[in-house]
Design a protein around this motif. Structure first.
Motif, short mmCIF file in Angstrom:
data_model
loop_
_atom_site.label_atom_id
_atom_site.label_comp_id
_atom_site.label_asym_id
_atom_site.label_seq_id
_atom_site.Cartn_x
_atom_site.Cartn_y
_atom_site.Cartn_z
N ARG A 45 45.85 55.22 46.53
CA ARG A 45 46.72 55.33 47.74
C ARG A 45 47.67 56.74 47.46
O ARG A 45 47.99 56.68 46.49
N GLY A 46 47.49 57.57 48.48
CA GLY A 46 48.57 58.50 48.40
C GLY A 46 48.13 59.87 47.41
O GLY A 46 48.80 60.66 47.29
N LEU A 47 47.00 59.85 47.00
CA LEU A 47 46.57 60.56 45.92
C LEU A 47 45.55 61.82 46.86
O LEU A 47 44.93 61.51 47.70
N SER A 48 45.86 63.07 46.56
CA SER A 48 45.32 64.23 47.12
C SER A 48 43.52 64.20 46.72
O SER A 48 43.14 63.74 45.67
N ASP A 97 44.26 54.42 51.50
CA ASP A 97 45.00 54.54 52.75
C ASP A 97 44.86 55.58 53.44
O ASP A 97 45.52 55.69 54.49
N ASN A 149 41.81 57.55 56.06
CA ASN A 149 40.42 57.63 56.26
C ASN A 149 39.28 58.68 55.73
O ASN A 149 38.27 58.17 55.27
N ALA A 150 40.13 59.80 55.41
CA ALA A 150 39.25 60.93 54.85
C ALA A 150 38.62 60.53 53.28
O ALA A 150 37.67 60.52 52.87
N GLU A 175 45.03 59.06 63.75
CA GLU A 175 45.08 59.45 62.27
C GLU A 175 46.46 60.42 62.06
O GLU A 175 46.43 60.98 61.00
N ASN A 197 49.37 60.40 60.39
CA ASN A 197 49.72 59.40 59.21
C ASN A 197 50.94 60.21 58.29
O ASN A 197 50.51 61.10 57.58
N ARG A 250 53.39 61.25 55.70
CA ARG A 250 53.70 60.67 54.27
C ARG A 250 54.18 62.01 53.52
O ARG A 250 54.19 63.11 54.01
N SER A 307 54.75 63.79 47.25
CA SER A 307 53.88 64.24 46.06
C SER A 307 54.28 65.40 45.54
O SER A 307 53.70 66.56 45.87
N ARG A 325 51.50 60.55 43.53
CA ARG A 325 51.31 59.86 44.93
C ARG A 325 52.20 60.35 46.03
O ARG A 325 53.37 60.76 45.80
N SER A 326 51.64 60.30 47.24
CA SER A 326 52.47 60.34 48.53
C SER A 326 52.70 59.07 49.03
O SER A 326 52.15 57.97 48.74
N LYS A 386 54.34 56.72 52.48
CA LYS A 386 54.61 56.63 53.83
C LYS A 386 56.13 56.93 54.26
O LYS A 386 56.98 56.50 53.41
N ARG A 399 37.29 67.65 58.67
CA ARG A 399 37.89 68.08 57.46
C ARG A 399 37.34 69.44 56.92
O ARG A 399 37.52 69.41 55.44
N ARG A 446 43.14 74.24 55.59
CA ARG A 446 43.31 72.62 55.39
C ARG A 446 44.92 72.31 55.17
O ARG A 446 45.12 71.01 55.93
#
Lengths: 68, 369
Positions: free
Chosen positions: A7-10, A34, A36-37, B90, B92, B94, B97, B160-161, B163, B222, B298
């Protein structure tokens, strides 16, 4: 069974961590994502490695169970 | 909580996915050629780095008179991504990071891109226009990607990032609406080049529409130009690479058809012939983009989807565009500047430090968990 929390990782770290589990010959593991991609990319990778998988949505996260 | 094995289902949509990225790449290529026909500089239908630098100029953050224009393509990309992300649920929001590292990476990617004179997208458009200097750029770009991949395999991560509130994610798309307002109203404090590449542009509404269309396509597929080579090397996954190749092929055909194709090194539009610095500039772009998790295009798309780390990256790119001209780091068609050469070498060292200290070299084995 190990759990990989991506979760949250690029990009492409979620798939890379999945790849490491596959290369470590883990037969049964769980990935929590967390995005979709990331989820799509992980499933694509598991498919290319002939792993069976199930995916469930738990609240805002995707839980992928992989079986090699 | 029902579980279904969906391998078969995923296999079925695998082919469809490939078709859609090829189609999206083709449309991006066509729009790139069309924008040049309608006024954008040659081989610059789209260039995220050049356009952000032009916006920095329009806002007066840099005063190079020939590269100042509020490029509506950028606002279109962000808003296209924002609108489609909202409609597809989508959006989302956040962030968190390593924002400062991301800002710095944005600055460095811009410095590298303005050494070469183009982002990865313009690299493709230059190749498709017959600009052989871009071949060295592509080699450098691939080399930079390999450096990034080396550290990814050593556990590199910007952590991590998390929410965040919706309001945090809505600010950037709203700012882009404000930028559209500024380009339409054109108040005296916004700078518009009267000569040079900044004065060459397609009509406003067409540029905006082009951005919106590509924004939607890139969000859905993407599309990522660093991701193509990266994923192919890392996972033998050709999905994003197909998008890259599709842009190249369609733009090449378009350029041949409309007489824009001009094979050679010398006299290429908005380009210089110094191979070593074309190479090194794109090493910085490739390496920095892999560490960021995506190319400048991107980053704009992710910024529209509510990723505030990407917003910070875009601000880094914008700031990089400003200092690249204020400190004479950017190349000109005459060649690279001495300041630019020093900056690119410094960037390579900083990339090495960031890569090393954010990897897991101290652990004997890279942790899976």
């Amino acid at each position: 069974m190990i759990t990989i929390d991506v979760r949250g990782l690029s990009c492409p770290i979620p798939v890379l961590k999945t790849k490491q589990a596959v290369k470590n010959k883990e037969k049964n593991f769980e990935i929590i994502s967390d995005s979709n991609a990331s989820m799509e990319n992980i499933l694509k990778y598991l498919r290319s490695e002939d792993y069976a998988f199930t995916m469930t949505e738990v609240e805002d996260d995707y839980v992928i169970k992989a079986k090699g | 909580m029902c579980c279904t094995f969906i391998n078969k289902f995923k296999e079925d949509i695998g082919m469809g996915e490939k078709k859609s990225i090829v189609l999206a790449g083709g449309i991006v290529g066509l729009i790139g050629v069309a924008l040049v026909m309608l006024g954008n500089p040659a081989n610059m239908g789209f260039c995220i780095a050049c356009f952000l630098r032009d916006i920095a100029g329009a806002l007066g953050l840099q005063r190079a008179g020939v590269v100042q224009y509020m490029r509506p393509e950028i606002m279109g990309l962000v808003l296209g991504s924002f609108l489609i992300a909202i409609s597809k649920k989508e959006f989302n929001v956040r962030g968190g990071s390593s924002p400062i590292i991301r800002f710095a990476l944005g600055v460095m990617v811009m410095i590298g891109a303005l050494m070469f004179l183009g982002c990865p997208l313009r690299l493709i458009l230059r190749l498709a226009g017959g600009d052989l200097n871009a071949v060295l750029g592509l080699v450098g770009f691939t080399g930079g990607i390999l450096c990034g991949i080396y550290f990814l395999n050593k556990g590199f991560s910007l952590k991590r990032s998390y929410k965040l509130l919706k309001t945090e994610g809505i600010i950037f798309p709203t700012v882009n609406l404000g930028l559209i307002y500024l380009v339409v109203v054109a108040p005296a404090f916004i700078f518009f080049s009267t000569k040079g590449p900044g004065a060459m542009h397609a009509p406003l509404l067409i540029s905006l529409a082009a951005g919106l269309i590509v924004g939607v396509l890139a969000q859905r597929t993407r599309l990522c130009l660093v991701g193509g080579i990266r994923d192919y090397i890392l996972f033998k996954d050709s999905y994003l690479l197909l998008g890259f190749i599709s842009i190249l092929v369609v733009t090449f055909i378009g350029n041949m058809t409309f007489g824009f194709f001009n094979l050679g090194f010398a006299g290429q539009p908005v380009a210089h012939v110094d191979g070593l610095w074309n190479f090194l500039g794109m090493v910085v772009v490739g390496w920095g983009s892999v560490l960021l998790g995506g190319c400048p295009l991107r980053q704009l798309i992710l910024a529209g989807e509510g990723n505030t780390d990407s917003v910070v990256t875009v601000l880094g790119l914008l700031f990089g565009g400003a200092i690249a001209h204020n400190f004479s780091l950017a190349s000109s068609p005459k060649g690279p500047s001495a300041n630019g050469q020093i900056a690119v070498i410094v960037c390579i060292f900083i990339l090495l430090f960031i890569s090393y200290f954010n990897s897991e070299f101290l652990n004997k084995k890279v942790e899976v968990k």
